[in-house]
Design an enzyme around this catalytic site. Structure first.
Site, mmCIF file in Angstrom:
data_model
loop_
_atom_site.group_PDB
_atom_site.id
_atom_site.type_symbol
_atom_site.label_atom_id
_atom_site.label_comp_id
_atom_site.label_asym_id
_atom_site.label_seq_id
_atom_site.Cartn_x
_atom_site.Cartn_y
_atom_site.Cartn_z
ATOM 1 N N GLU A 185 0.841 -1.197 0.000
ATOM 2 C CA GLU A 185 0.000 0.000 0.000
ATOM 3 C C GLU A 185 0.881 1.255 0.000
ATOM 4 O O GLU A 185 0.482 2.311 -0.478
ATOM 5 C CB GLU A 185 -0.916 -0.009 1.230
ATOM 6 C CG GLU A 185 -2.187 0.801 1.044
ATOM 7 C CD GLU A 185 -3.188 0.559 2.157
ATOM 8 O OE1 GLU A 185 -3.990 -0.378 2.024
ATOM 9 O OE2 GLU A 185 -3.164 1.295 3.151
ATOM 10 N N LYS A 238 -13.267 2.357 -1.835
ATOM 11 C CA LYS A 238 -14.279 2.868 -0.905
ATOM 12 C C LYS A 238 -15.396 3.586 -1.678
ATOM 13 O O LYS A 238 -16.564 3.421 -1.386
ATOM 14 C CB LYS A 238 -13.640 3.789 0.139
ATOM 15 C CG LYS A 238 -12.697 3.051 1.093
ATOM 16 C CD LYS A 238 -12.183 3.926 2.228
ATOM 17 C CE LYS A 238 -11.228 3.153 3.119
ATOM 18 N NZ LYS A 238 -10.772 3.862 4.308
ATOM 19 N N HIS A 284 6.696 -26.679 2.541
ATOM 20 C CA HIS A 284 5.883 -27.792 2.030
ATOM 21 C C HIS A 284 4.825 -27.295 1.045
ATOM 22 O O HIS A 284 3.900 -28.026 0.721
ATOM 23 C CB HIS A 284 5.226 -28.525 3.203
ATOM 24 C CG HIS A 284 6.239 -29.138 4.117
ATOM 25 N ND1 HIS A 284 6.677 -30.434 3.980
ATOM 26 C CD2 HIS A 284 6.950 -28.610 5.141
ATOM 27 C CE1 HIS A 284 7.588 -30.691 4.910
ATOM 28 N NE2 HIS A 284 7.770 -29.597 5.625
HETATM 29 C C1 G6Q Z 1 -4.043 2.294 5.577
HETATM 30 C C2 G6Q Z 1 -5.166 2.522 4.693
HETATM 31 C C3 G6Q Z 1 -6.335 1.607 4.915
HETATM 32 C C4 G6Q Z 1 -7.203 1.979 6.114
HETATM 33 C C5 G6Q Z 1 -8.489 1.192 6.058
HETATM 34 C C6 G6Q Z 1 -9.400 1.501 7.218
HETATM 35 O O1 G6Q Z 1 -3.024 2.932 5.564
HETATM 36 O O2 G6Q Z 1 -5.522 3.837 4.715
HETATM 37 O O3 G6Q Z 1 -5.943 0.272 5.048
HETATM 38 O O4 G6Q Z 1 -6.518 1.733 7.313
HETATM 39 O O5 G6Q Z 1 -9.132 1.459 4.853
HETATM 40 O O6 G6Q Z 1 -9.663 2.868 7.289
HETATM 41 P P1 G6Q Z 1 -10.356 3.481 8.549
HETATM 42 O O7 G6Q Z 1 -9.453 3.277 9.727
HETATM 43 O O8 G6Q Z 1 -10.578 4.924 8.237
HETATM 44 O O9 G6Q Z 1 -11.647 2.737 8.747
#
Ligand code: G6Q
Length: 557
Positions: free
Chosen positions: A356, A515, A387
């Site tokens: 990410e 999202k 394995h």
């Molecule tokens: C991490 C990203 C992503 C995020 C999740 C949850 O660096 O931004 O993994 O943590 O999408 O987001 P919220 O904490 O805002 O629910």
């Protein structure tokens, strides 16, 4: 390098390309034979962590070129910029200060002229206070019973870090207090979790920096309904629900008592947030002292990263080795292999941290890069992987540099188990490096009594090319401090690579897209009207789903 010169146009890069032409032909087996001091030359230590990188396709000149590359990219200045709270997350104009969360000396860290340390300390105190109340059984639910089960509802950065640490440090946890993690919006995840729980003794943490993430919000609502249905009213939410978020208003609106809401700040990225109040389930599991040790371990890795010269700097060297394979050997992936069962979530955690952060194709100036950036990271417990997919590592057509992590002592340290485990660590790294030559394979088959015809048929399959790189981390035991250091070393490795690739490791526009898209389609799923607004595949899938769900009539709201 002047900051605007593209890294792959620099003289150092060209020198590395030339050097690769030579090194690309070398075999580590010969390098070890020629130089008995390789291990001493190419290993480093941080406290109880030994980092052996001698089984890589490098020599001293390789490392000199790579250190020059790091120097060209002003790594040391960038490190200071990060620690000093400069807005290095340029697309979101934010500082990147997970290091402030473990700044154990508490020296001021300024964001927009304001010291963030007092707020960090205050929030840590609040987290510890709630955690201790639950751990000591003084926190009581609506029947005046102590809490036996904590359910953390969150996803991505609000899930993987705490989950990984809770699992890794399970020997340090209270054994009569269960910590559950629910991330998937698939009802199976929350239903399977709640099925066995008693609402009177269950405490929820809604972990969401934004407090808008669909998966988490749907699960949080289901948890609240479950609680209300079981209790018969909503009068006891304050005894059973807490939240960790930077969106305090939304958490309050959800019905969570302000005293149970813990703050995050926009300068903590989700995947770097396990040091923040997102740690609440960790602190409940392992307690204040162990959590402080975790922070201390990370802090010591931070000091090492800041102060060690490039040549002796473990995260810098980790990063440079990754660049060497990624950009010169054209390796597409990298594998993480912990030989410690408690680290079974470490690869999944690192997968997010790395991919990410560095899965980006646009540089800091907004130009599409013409070199490769972050690799595909995967991993598994080493023994299990042997394995499963080690076949490809040993004899496949791809070069997959590996990180191996193993403890010198295990928690109970039963010699019979641990020595068997460690024999695999050493044997696999050696085999990946050395391989098996045609002569060796021939002698082996001959020794087994095969005739020439059978040997001829089998021989090609019995040859191992070797020259497969591994870096090995050996540490005394998986203590909170060691785990803290290991995580921080990887965080800093990712940072250094991002600087060299000239990308922003701290935004995640690809995640934001997911999202947005899902929330648009969700509207369409709320009725039975056939859709035609997408491509034919998406329309076809959505409409098939709608038809079938009507036929199945299996869905309840
Ligand atoms: C991490 C990203 C992503 C995020 C999740 C949850 O660096 O931004 O993994 O943590 O999408 O987001 P919220 O904490 O805002 O629910």
């Amino acid at each position: 390098m002047a900051s605007m010169t593209k890294i792959n146009r620099s003289a150092t890069w060209k020198a590395l390309e030339e050097h690769f032409e030579e090194m690309g032909q070398s075999h580590m087996r010969d390098m070890f034979e020629r130089d008995p001091k390789r291990f001493e030359k190419f290993s480093l230590k941080l406290n109880d962590i030994l980092f052996d990188y001698s089984k890589n396709i490098i020599d001293s000149r390789t490392m000199e070129h790579l250190h020059r590359l790091a120097d060209d990219c002003d790594i040391e200045q960038w490190i200071n910029k990060m620690f000093d709270g400069e807005p290095i997350n340029n697309t979101e104009n934010r500082a990147v200060l997970h290091t402030a969360l473990r700044n154990r000396e508490g020296l001021p860290v300024l964001v927009d002229g304001e010291d963030v340390m007092p707020a960090i300390c205050e929030e840590q105190k609040r987290v510890k206070k709630l955690a201790e109340a639950i751990r000591t059984r003084s926190w009581r639910g609506y029947y005046n019973q102590p809490i036996t089960d904590v359910v953390n509802i969150g996803i991505g950065g609000s899930h993987l870090g705490p989950l990984m640490v809770t699992e890794a440090l399970s020997p340090y946890s209270l054994h009569d207090l269960n910590i559950h993690y629910v991330s998937n919006v698939d009802e199976n995840h929350i239903n399977d979790t709640l099925e066995h729980l008693n609402p009177a003794t269950t405490f929820f943490i809604i972990a969401s920096k934004s407090f808008t993430t669909q998966d988490t919000m749907v699960n949080a609502e289901t948890a609240r309904q479950w609680h209300i249905n079981k209790v018969g009213n909503d009068e006891h939410i304050d005894k059973h629900f807490s939240a960790v978020s930077s969106n305090v208003e939304a958490a309050k609106e959800f019905g969570i008592d302000e005293d149970n809401i813990f703050q995050m700040w926009d300068w903590v990225g989700g995947r770097y947030s396990l040091w923040s109040a997102i740690s609440l389930p960790i602190v409940i599991a392992i307690g204040e002292e162990n959590f402080d040790e975790l922070l201390q371990g990370a802090y010591e890795a931070d000091l090492h990263f800041k102060n060690a010269p490039l040549e002796e700097n473990i995260p810098v060297n980790m990063a440079l080795l990754g660049i060497w394979y990624n950009n010169f050997f054209d390796a597409q992936s990298t594998v993480v292999l912990p030989y410690d069962q408690h680290l079974h979530k470490f690869p999944a955690y690192l997968q997010q941290a790395d991919m990410e952060s560095n899965g980006k194709a646009v540089d800091r100036q907004g130009d599409v890069v013409d070199y490769t950036t972050g690799p595909v990271l995967f991993g598994e417990i080493g023994i299990a992987a042997q394995h499963a997919f080690f076949q490809l590592l040993h004899q496949g057509t791809k070069l997959v540099p590996a990180d191996i992590l193993a403890p010198i002592s295990n928690f109970h340290c039963i010699a019979r188990h641990h020595r068997a485990l460690m024999s695999n660590v050493f044997a696999q790294a050696e085999a990946l490096m050395k391989g098996k030559t045609e002569q060796e394979a021939y002698a082996e088959l001959k020794g087994e009594g095969l005739d020439e015809k059978a040997i001829k048929a089998l021989l090609p399959n019995k040859i191992f090319p070797g020259n497969r790189p591994t870096s090995t981390f050996l540490f005394n035991s998986l203590s909170p401090a060691t785990l803290g250091s290991l995580i921080a070393l990887y965080e800093h490795k990712i940072f250094v690579q991002g600087i060299i690739w000239n990308i922003n490791s701290f935004d995640q526009w690809g995640v934001e897209l997911g999202k947005q898209l899902a929330s648009g389609i969700l509207q369409e799923l709320n009725d039975d009207v056939m859709t035609s607004s997408h491509d034919s595949s998406t329309n076809g899938l959505i409409n098939y789903y709608k038809e079938q769900r009507t036929i199945n009539k299996g869905e309840s709201t």
